[in-house]
Write a protein that holds these residues in place. Structure first.
Motif, PDB file in Angstrom:
ATOM      1  N   THR A  65     -34.239 -17.482  11.553  1.00  0.00           N
ATOM      2  CA  THR A  65     -33.618 -18.692  11.021  1.00  0.00           C
ATOM      3  C   THR A  65     -34.358 -19.159   9.773  1.00  0.00           C
ATOM      4  N   GLU A  66     -35.688 -19.085   9.808  1.00  0.00           N
ATOM      5  CA  GLU A  66     -36.470 -19.453   8.634  1.00  0.00           C
ATOM      6  C   GLU A  66     -36.169 -18.527   7.461  1.00  0.00           C
ATOM      7  N   ALA A  67     -35.991 -17.250   7.739  1.00  0.00           N
ATOM      8  CA  ALA A  67     -35.788 -16.270   6.670  1.00  0.00           C
ATOM      9  C   ALA A  67     -34.380 -16.318   6.099  1.00  0.00           C
ATOM     10  N   PHE A  68     -33.380 -16.525   6.960  1.00  0.00           N
ATOM     11  CA  PHE A  68     -31.994 -16.341   6.515  1.00  0.00           C
ATOM     12  C   PHE A  68     -31.049 -17.507   6.820  1.00  0.00           C
ATOM     13  N   GLY A  69     -31.387 -18.352   7.775  1.00  0.00           N
ATOM     14  CA  GLY A  69     -30.413 -19.304   8.274  1.00  0.00           C
ATOM     15  C   GLY A  69     -30.721 -20.747   7.945  1.00  0.00           C
ATOM     16  N   THR A  70     -30.174 -21.631   8.758  1.00  0.00           N
ATOM     17  CA  THR A  70     -30.406 -23.065   8.664  1.00  0.00           C
ATOM     18  C   THR A  70     -30.811 -23.559  10.048  1.00  0.00           C
ATOM     19  N   ALA A  71     -31.164 -24.832  10.127  1.00  0.00           N
ATOM     20  CA  ALA A  71     -31.738 -25.360  11.368  1.00  0.00           C
ATOM     21  C   ALA A  71     -30.817 -25.187  12.567  1.00  0.00           C
ATOM     22  N   ASP A  72     -29.497 -25.252  12.352  1.00  0.00           N
ATOM     23  CA  ASP A  72     -28.577 -25.182  13.488  1.00  0.00           C
ATOM     24  C   ASP A  72     -28.019 -23.787  13.724  1.00  0.00           C
ATOM     25  N   THR A  73     -28.553 -22.775  13.027  1.00  0.00           N
ATOM     26  CA  THR A  73     -28.039 -21.404  13.183  1.00  0.00           C
ATOM     27  C   THR A  73     -28.404 -20.854  14.549  1.00  0.00           C
ATOM     28  N   ALA A  74     -27.423 -20.290  15.225  1.00  0.00           N
ATOM     29  CA  ALA A  74     -27.665 -19.596  16.489  1.00  0.00           C
ATOM     30  C   ALA A  74     -27.887 -18.118  16.200  1.00  0.00           C
ATOM     31  N   VAL A  75     -28.794 -17.496  16.948  1.00  0.00           N
ATOM     32  CA  VAL A  75     -29.110 -16.086  16.748  1.00  0.00           C
ATOM     33  C   VAL A  75     -28.867 -15.340  18.061  1.00  0.00           C
ATOM     34  N   VAL A  76     -28.074 -14.283  17.967  1.00  0.00           N
ATOM     35  CA  VAL A  76     -27.801 -13.421  19.114  1.00  0.00           C
ATOM     36  C   VAL A  76     -28.377 -12.046  18.814  1.00  0.00           C
ATOM     37  N   PHE A  77     -29.068 -11.461  19.782  1.00  0.00           N
ATOM     38  CA  PHE A  77     -29.678 -10.144  19.604  1.00  0.00           C
ATOM     39  C   PHE A  77     -28.867  -9.083  20.344  1.00  0.00           C
ATOM     40  N   ALA A  78     -28.927  -7.867  19.806  1.00  0.00           N
ATOM     41  CA  ALA A  78     -28.238  -6.743  20.446  1.00  0.00           C
ATOM     42  C   ALA A  78     -28.965  -5.461  20.087  1.00  0.00           C
ATOM     43  N   ALA A  79     -28.662  -4.399  20.830  1.00  0.00           N
ATOM     44  CA  ALA A  79     -29.374  -3.138  20.650  1.00  0.00           C
ATOM     45  C   ALA A  79     -28.888  -2.330  19.463  1.00  0.00           C
ATOM     46  N   SER A  80     -27.774  -2.723  18.837  1.00  0.00           N
ATOM     47  CA  SER A  80     -27.284  -1.992  17.668  1.00  0.00           C
ATOM     48  C   SER A  80     -26.293  -2.852  16.917  1.00  0.00           C
ATOM     49  N   GLY A  81     -26.000  -2.448  15.679  1.00  0.00           N
ATOM     50  CA  GLY A  81     -24.974  -3.143  14.921  1.00  0.00           C
ATOM     51  C   GLY A  81     -23.611  -3.025  15.561  1.00  0.00           C
ATOM     52  N   THR A  82     -23.360  -1.905  16.217  1.00  0.00           N
ATOM     53  CA  THR A  82     -22.070  -1.721  16.892  1.00  0.00           C
ATOM     54  C   THR A  82     -21.897  -2.745  18.004  1.00  0.00           C
ATOM     55  N   ASP A  83     -22.973  -3.001  18.769  1.00  0.00           N
ATOM     56  CA  ASP A  83     -22.927  -4.014  19.829  1.00  0.00           C
ATOM     57  C   ASP A  83     -22.684  -5.413  19.274  1.00  0.00           C
ATOM     58  N   LEU A  84     -23.124  -5.663  18.047  1.00  0.00           N
ATOM     59  CA  LEU A  84     -22.983  -6.997  17.472  1.00  0.00           C
ATOM     60  C   LEU A  84     -21.528  -7.419  17.312  1.00  0.00           C
TER      61      LEU A  84
END
Length: 504
Positions: free
Chosen positions: A102-121
């Motif tokens: 969030t510090e690198a790319f987003g804003t304070a209210d940005t939600a971040v979801v993780f996944a094992a690959s771009g395809t899963d995203l």
């Protein structure tokens, strides 16, 4: 459950090698079949489990872990590599990564979801769009995004096993909510292989959205910032026009999985309400596979609970705790995914410290030396690639058309050339060379897909090159492109089908 199997002879290794072997095993856990190494310690994309001294110009496909990131992870985790990661520790570590991203790319209210690959995203975009209506997924340039995205963007399993270890039936819906999802493909290139005008692409996306809405369906529109060949379509100004025209009636997903995108551009996408997909294993230079999606807070606030099928593709900590339905996901950890994400974050932070003019200078010298190699080998760029543009995607990735020299070189020939280079270049030249896999961009006169190869810079490579003065930088690129050119020529010579063009 242990996330790393320990080889039978490992206890006899010196401690440093034992820890390194365990770390390598962990880094290849917690993913689908693509992540598994063969007997030589390489996955199906020829990326090595351990740091390599290869000339790694293949980050458009995938990266191997850098020595710096590997040693940093060893120092951070060696005491715990023989133990399972505790669920609470996994959640805490991902929370730290959320803050960093969030510090690198987003804003304070940005939600971040993780996944094992771009395809899963791709499942993140579907979760955000899910409102009870059938979904129409409009995919942009299916040949220039991840090959499995034609399935995951439509809410289907793309393999027979998910990153959580669940056994599934490939190409079936991940949940009944997505069983009626339809997929529409919008081309990024015309019949001659030239990139289409941004306005034409956005008009097609708008038409598809209008048609879907008229039929009572929810459109999920994909745009791409840095395709496999470096294209960004539509341009951001046209994405803004699309977002203003449709507002909340559509979900816009930005495929920035190459991560060849400036933080300022990501924040503009988020401000428009777009979901941005990125991975840590391409330009970022982390080990394969890892992914993270940035979701605007306003989009997350309107989300319905996750369908039950997400239990088979994600764990609880990988989704924000306040995402509706996240609590029903399995409370388990994915040690391999965590370490791969941390390795990518190490590289992202190192690269962020480089001054922008230095990044531009390195990219310009890279392009200059690729141009010289292309001319020397009588190759050419694919239509629209390598054009001067103030875009990180185009500046750090070049897609070469092999038919400039070998008129009959098609996509299958290029795949064989790529494979020969990956497996034989050290034997031929005393140096392992990795290039990006071929991508379908245009056709030969007889209709076959033309043969291509890709050369690209990565974050760790650019950090290393930043330590060189101009003379040393040019000498390095001159040497590297000489070896790359020699490897392409040697691999082509080892085949029967590519034949030199007959000049008049």
């Amino acid at each position: 459950m242990l996330f790393n199997a320990i080889a039978a002879d490992e206890p006899r290794l010196p401690p440093a090698k034992r820890y390194a072997a365990r770390l390598a095993t962990v880094l290849t856990s917690g993913g689908d079949a693509r992540i598994r190494p063969d007997a030589d310690g390489r996955n199906q994309y020829h990326a090595s489990v351990l740091p390599s001294d290869a000339l790694a110009y293949g980050s458009s496909t995938i990266s191997s872990i850098s020595r710096h990131a590997f040693d940093t992870l060893l120092d951070r985790w060696h005491h715990g590599l023989d133990r399972p990661v505790a669920v609470d520790d996994y959640a805490e570590a991902l929370a730290i990564l959320r803050f960093q991203l969030t510090e690198a790319f987003g804003t304070a209210d940005t939600a971040v979801v993780f996944a094992a690959s771009g395809t899963d995203l791709e499942y993140v975009g579907l979760a955000a769009a899910h409102n009870g209506q059938p979904i129409t997924a409009v995919l942009l340039g299916r040949d220039e995004v991840g090959s499995g995205c034609v399935h995951s963007a439509a809410g289907r399993f793309f393999a027979e096993q998910t990153a959580t270890g669940a056994r599934v039936v490939a190409q079936t819906a991940i949940d009944p909510a997505f069983a009626g999802t339809e997929l529409i493909d919008v081309a990024v290139r015309d019949a001659a292989g030239r990139p289409r005008a941004s306005t034409a692409v956005v008009d097609d996306l708008a038409a598809a959205a209008q048609a879907a809405i008229a039929r009572g369906r929810r459109p999920v529109l994909h745009v791409v910032h840095g395709s496999k060949s470096g294209l960004t379509l539509p341009v951001l100004a046209d994405v803004e026009r699309l977002a203003r025209a449709f507002g909340d009636a559509v979900t816009i997903v930005v495929d920035a999985c190459q991560l060849r995108v400036a933080p300022a551009a990501i924040r503009r996408y988020l401000a428009l309400g777009c979901i941005v997909l990125m991975t840590g294993s391409k330009f970022a230079g982390g080990p394969p596979f890892s992914g993270f999606a940035l979701v605007p807070g306003a989009v997350r606030a309107k989300a319905l609970p996750l369908p039950a099928g997400f239990r088979r593709v994600a764990t609880r900590a990988e989704w924000p705790a306040d995402w509706p339905g996240a609590h029903m996901l399995p409370a388990s950890g994915n040690y391999g995914l965590l370490l791969r994400l941390q390795a990518a974050m190490i590289e992202i932070e190192r690269f962020a410290a480089l001054p922008a003019p230095q990044v531009d200078h390195i990219a310009a010298r890279f392009s200059h030396h690729v141009d010289r190699m292309v001319a020397r080998l009588e190759l050419r760029d694919v239509p629209g690639a390598g054009a001067p543009t103030p875009c990180l995607a185009a500046a750090t990735l070049r897609t070469l058309d092999l038919s400039g020299r070998w008129a009959n070189c098609d996509f299958d020939d290029a795949r064989a050339i790529h494979r020969h280079i990956a497996r034989q270049s050290r034997q031929w030249l005393g140096q392992e060379i990795r290039l990006g896999q071929p991508v379908r961009t245009h056709s030969l006169p007889d209709g076959r897909a033309a043969g291509t190869l890709r050369l690209s810079l990565s974050m760790p490579m650019m950090v290393d090159l930043a330590g060189l003065d101009d003379a040393a930088l040019d000498a390095r690129f001159d040497r590297d492109m000489g070896l790359v050119g020699a490897a392409i020529s040697a691999a082509a010579a080892a085949m029967d089908s590519p034949r030199p063009t007959q000049h008049a």
